[in-house]
Write a protein that holds these residues in place. Sequence first.
Motif, PDB file in Angstrom:
ATOM      1  N   TYR A  40      45.347  36.523  38.409  1.00  0.00           N
ATOM      2  CA  TYR A  40      43.942  36.284  38.749  1.00  0.00           C
ATOM      3  C   TYR A  40      43.802  35.276  39.892  1.00  0.00           C
ATOM      4  O   TYR A  40      42.820  35.319  40.626  1.00  0.00           O
ATOM      5  CB  TYR A  40      43.175  35.825  37.514  1.00  0.00           C
ATOM      6  N   SER A  44      41.773  35.730  43.362  1.00  0.00           N
ATOM      7  CA  SER A  44      40.724  34.744  43.637  1.00  0.00           C
ATOM      8  C   SER A  44      40.921  33.983  44.935  1.00  0.00           C
ATOM      9  O   SER A  44      39.953  33.508  45.523  1.00  0.00           O
ATOM     10  CB  SER A  44      40.650  33.740  42.473  1.00  0.00           C
ATOM     11  N   PHE A 112      37.564  33.921  38.773  1.00  0.00           N
ATOM     12  CA  PHE A 112      38.415  34.536  37.760  1.00  0.00           C
ATOM     13  C   PHE A 112      39.554  33.613  37.328  1.00  0.00           C
ATOM     14  O   PHE A 112      39.837  33.468  36.131  1.00  0.00           O
ATOM     15  CB  PHE A 112      38.995  35.852  38.291  1.00  0.00           C
ATOM     16  N   ALA A 113      40.239  33.030  38.307  1.00  0.00           N
ATOM     17  CA  ALA A 113      41.421  32.227  37.991  1.00  0.00           C
ATOM     18  C   ALA A 113      41.070  31.053  37.098  1.00  0.00           C
ATOM     19  O   ALA A 113      41.828  30.706  36.180  1.00  0.00           O
ATOM     20  CB  ALA A 113      42.079  31.736  39.278  1.00  0.00           C
ATOM     21  N   VAL A 116      40.501  32.300  33.428  1.00  0.00           N
ATOM     22  CA  VAL A 116      41.761  32.614  32.750  1.00  0.00           C
ATOM     23  C   VAL A 116      42.550  31.334  32.474  1.00  0.00           C
ATOM     24  O   VAL A 116      43.181  31.188  31.415  1.00  0.00           O
ATOM     25  CB  VAL A 116      42.590  33.594  33.593  1.00  0.00           C
TER      26      VAL A 116
END
Length: 302
Positions: A40, A44, A112-113, A116
Amino acid sequence: MLDQRANVWILSHPLAFAIRVIKGFRANQGLLLAGAVAYYALLSIVPFLMLVVVALSHFLDQAELLETLERYLGLLVPGQSRPIVAEVAHFLENRELITWVLGITMLFFSSFAFTVLENAMSVIFKHRVEIRRRHFLVSAVLPYCYILALGFGVMIVTLVAGTLEVMGEESVWLFNYQWSLNGVSGVLLYLLGLMGEILVLTSIYLVMPVGRLSIWHATIGGVTAALLWEVARHVLVWYFSTLSQVNVVYGSMTTAIVVMFSLEIAATLLLLGAQVIAEYERVGQGQEAAAPKPLRTEPPTV
């Protein structure tokens, strides 16, 4: 008192603590979590850099901003910062095509990163999650606050780096000899990047885990992860410049493969630093002999 107990036990049993950290990292499926974070992060990183460059180009010189990004992005993806920055520069030349829909989409993917990573931290700091859970609105807003903070940090680093580069063009007279400040400027630029790494990692450890983490604990994890990454980064630079044949094997996909591999190692060390903090806390709570419970991925047997 908890820190004092932990320090005494760790100094008395350094090897046992290191083994405990490795066992805990393995029990938490650390490599699997690092793979998810790296994947991710790969999705990103480019949208994030594009957003930062488009926003800061209104206040900073575009060439200076891209040069700073290329220099310090090399600390994260050794040897591959130039093609990434080239893509960002190409996007910047066509920024008039950016619509608000595209901007929101880029902002969404760039978060996103962080999402997660927060989930991975919850696995490592399971002893904190069992006591207290974070409100879902905080988890939803946190990535965007972090993006804003990192963008501000990029602006500060660009200004400081520009000042240091100007200083490197100067020289001083001492003992009837003219000493160039170019070497001093290079050392200060490297130290600026290293301090930036430690501050970013410390802030991640301070904010991402559930509950209030002490600055001292976050600094321990930040320094540990930063120093390990510096060693790994130099090994990667040496390997890709001397022994690796990755460009022969993967061809046009070389950049993506190398970036993914670098992010995988960086994410592993990042989560390993978090594991150090988690075990430090457990030791301080008197759980010196507690064996880490493995995180099971298979369904329970009937």
